[in-house]
Write an enzyme that holds these catalytic residues in place. Structure first.
Site, PDB file in Angstrom:
ATOM      1  CD  GLU A  89      33.858  15.510  36.657  1.00 39.34           C
ATOM      2  OE1 GLU A  89      34.365  14.540  35.951  1.00 39.34           O
ATOM      3  OE2 GLU A  89      33.105  15.597  37.493  1.00 39.34           O
ATOM      4  N   PRO A 298      21.283   4.652  46.295  1.00 42.65           N
ATOM      5  CG  PRO A 298      19.235   5.104  45.084  1.00 42.65           C
ATOM      6  CD  PRO A 298      19.942   4.860  46.521  1.00 42.65           C
ATOM      7  NE  ARG A 299      28.067   8.444  41.309  1.00 42.09           N
ATOM      8  CZ  ARG A 299      28.944   9.141  41.944  1.00 42.09           C
ATOM      9  NH1 ARG A 299      29.135   9.387  43.242  1.00 42.09           N
ATOM     10  NH2 ARG A 299      29.738   9.777  41.175  1.00 42.09           N
ATOM     11  CD  GLU A 339      19.929  13.643  53.163  1.00 40.03           C
ATOM     12  OE1 GLU A 339      19.379  14.574  54.086  1.00 40.03           O
ATOM     13  OE2 GLU A 339      19.192  12.706  52.916  1.00 40.03           O
ATOM     14  CG  ASN A 363      37.036   8.381  46.425  1.00 42.75           C
ATOM     15  OD1 ASN A 363      37.569   7.779  46.919  1.00 42.75           O
ATOM     16  ND2 ASN A 363      36.822   9.830  46.431  1.00 42.75           N
ATOM     17  N   PRO A 364      36.384   4.789  47.597  1.00 42.94           N
ATOM     18  CG  PRO A 364      38.029   3.494  47.983  1.00 42.94           C
ATOM     19  CD  PRO A 364      37.452   4.338  46.745  1.00 42.94           C
ATOM     20  CG  LEU A 365      40.491   7.141  49.648  1.00 43.97           C
ATOM     21  CD1 LEU A 365      41.342   8.317  49.103  1.00 43.97           C
ATOM     22  CD2 LEU A 365      41.023   6.769  51.017  1.00 43.97           C
ATOM     23  CD  GLU A 366      32.451   9.855  48.330  1.00 41.21           C
ATOM     24  OE1 GLU A 366      32.551  11.028  47.590  1.00 41.21           O
ATOM     25  OE2 GLU A 366      31.623   9.146  48.455  1.00 41.21           O
TER      26      GLU A 366
END
Length: 463
Positions: A89, A298-299, A339, A363-366
């Site tokens: 956010e 990893p997230r 990173e 998010n795939p747009l990254e």
């Protein structure tokens, strides 16, 4: 978004809502009164809870007073308060802040978050030109006295809540002070909507307190309208308009030098259960792609050590230890924070994490903004609309399991024309989202004073 005087509507312009009067904020709504009383009674115990969180790294021990609403340093002139709970956010707010800053040169910003990580990344990624106009504080706990202290100290001219932060004391106390509020990039799952629907009077008080409600999707907007945000509209997802993830030049040069000409597969923002599948895909690919390096990011980076134990049969290295991938490294565990921009820039293909397991996908747009070909598992419910566009445009490939991941990765890593067509299509989709911050900024401007107040108004420093 889960349940825990009256400014006029605009005659034209962005969708708006009437905010309730101060008297209507609490009166006649027993659950809200109960929450207010419970929070007040719990207040003496909260310092112990905060101290425990600080010992676990979940709070900044030097800034715990901010959680009590202390530490206000209000700048002169108009002040816009933006609140985003966590990293996603707060990062999605950056393009919005830039758009508002360009439109209103005298405007200052207070950004509140609830996590230490969000605070750190905000400081790192805030454009230098805005550093003097943006202040960060940790959001006060939802205790009436803490909230009152925070609002009395900062006196914002308007407030913007991002996505799904609905804290009753914070929302209603802000409304009672006549501060116009917006809820932007709002999302509300069907399950959460059902929970709120069991408390219709509470939902009406809280969602009706926002003058402006802009949702991510039409489904979100419909659910919000049913709960009291009668004129909520769907304009898209602000996260789709974010800037490309950064990458320090020296760190990027060092990583590229360590990798050399090796093909690279990235698994970005992975969740438990995915890394083993990616390692299986790596084993399948290694015969066809000698020298393949697979990067696992990893997230939650704190899982790095556990992943190293789980994947101990592979030649691996951990970035958190300071290691770079060596010539014999098969799996490089990128267990550091902030990173991903580095790894997208060196990868020839990226699996978007959270999609091989039932999490809903990241998010795939990254990846799209950094020209990295995108592979997606079957679980992408968090980004349904954008994923459908990508698949239809040939901007991404869907994979069902580790075997399909190996096949798709081999295709993208060995066929340059296919990879190029995917990244070109993905870049077009990413660019389409770029206008949303300016559109939101125009709507939010209507909540602010037409010009810096000259004295006596809300948010004015005394002469």
């Amino acid at each position: 978004m889960s349940p825990p005087g009256t400014p006029p509507d605009h005659a034209s312009g962005p969708p708006s809502l009437s905010t309730p009067s101060a008297a209507s904020g609490w009166r006649g709504t027993l659950p809200l009164l109960a929450w207010r009383a419970t929070a007040s009674l719990a207040a003496p115990l909260l310092p112990f809870w905060l101290s425990r969180r600080a010992r676990r790294g979940k709070e900044d021990p030097d800034r715990l007073r901010e959680r009590r609403g202390e530490g206000a340093e209000r700048p002169p002139g108009p002040l816009l308060w933006l609140h985003g709970a966590s990293v996603g956010e707060s990062q999605s707010a950056l393009p919005l802040i830039e758009a508002l800053a360009a439109a209103r040169p005298a405007l200052r910003f207070l950004v509140t978050t609830g996590t230490v990580t969000a605070a750190r990344l905000l400081a790192e990624r805030l454009p230098p030109a805005l550093a003097g106009r943006v202040q960060h504080r940790f959001v006060p706990l939802d205790v009436p006295a803490h909230v009152a202290r925070f609002l009395d100290g900062w006196r914002p001219d308007a407030a913007v809540f991002i996505e799904s932060e609905i804290w009753p004391n914070l929302i209603l106390a802000t409304a009672e002070r006549g501060v116009p509020m917006a809820l932007v990039n709002a999302r509300l799952s069907a399950r959460s909507a059902q929970g709120w629907a069991r408390m219709p009077s509470v939902a009406r008080r809280l969602f009706g307190a926002f003058r402006l409600v802009i949702a991510q999707t039409e489904a979100d907007a419909e659910r919000l309208r049913a709960l009291g945000a009668e004129r909520a509209e769907a304009w898209g997802n602000l996260k789709f308009a974010a800037h490309p993830l950064p990458a320090p030049e020296q760190a990027l040069a060092g990583l590229k030098a360590a990798i050399g000409t090796r093909p690279v597969l990235l698994a970005a923002s992975t969740h438990p259960g995915e890394e083993v599948q990616v390692a299986q895909a790596h084993a399948r690919l290694s015969g066809d792609l000698p020298g393949l390096l697979t990067i696992l990011a990893p997230r939650h980076p704190e899982r790095g050590a556990a992943l190293a134990r789980e994947l101990a049969g592979h030649a691996l290295a951990l970035r958190s230890s300071g290691a770079l991938p060596g010539p014999d490294t098969a799996l490089y565990i990128a267990d550091t924070l902030g990173e991903l921009g580095l790894f997208y820039r060196v990868a020839g293909a990226a699996l978007i994490g959270g999609s091989l397991v039932p999490h809903g996908g990241q998010n795939p747009l990254e990846a799209a903004r950094l020209g990295c070909p995108i592979l997606l598992g079957p679980h992408t419910g968090n980004f349904t609309a954008i994923v459908e566009r990508m698949l239809a445009a040939g901007a991404a490939l869907r994979v069902a399991d580790s075997g399909a991941l190996a096949e798709a990765a081999l295709l993208v890593l060995t066929e340059a024309d296919r990879a190029r067509s995917m990244t070109t299509a993905a870049a077009r989709i990413a660019a389409d989202a770029g206008a949303l911050p300016e559109r939101l900024a125009t709507a939010i401007e209507t909540l602010l004073p037409a010009s810096p107040p000259l004295g006596g108004g809300v948010g004015v420093e005394p002469a």
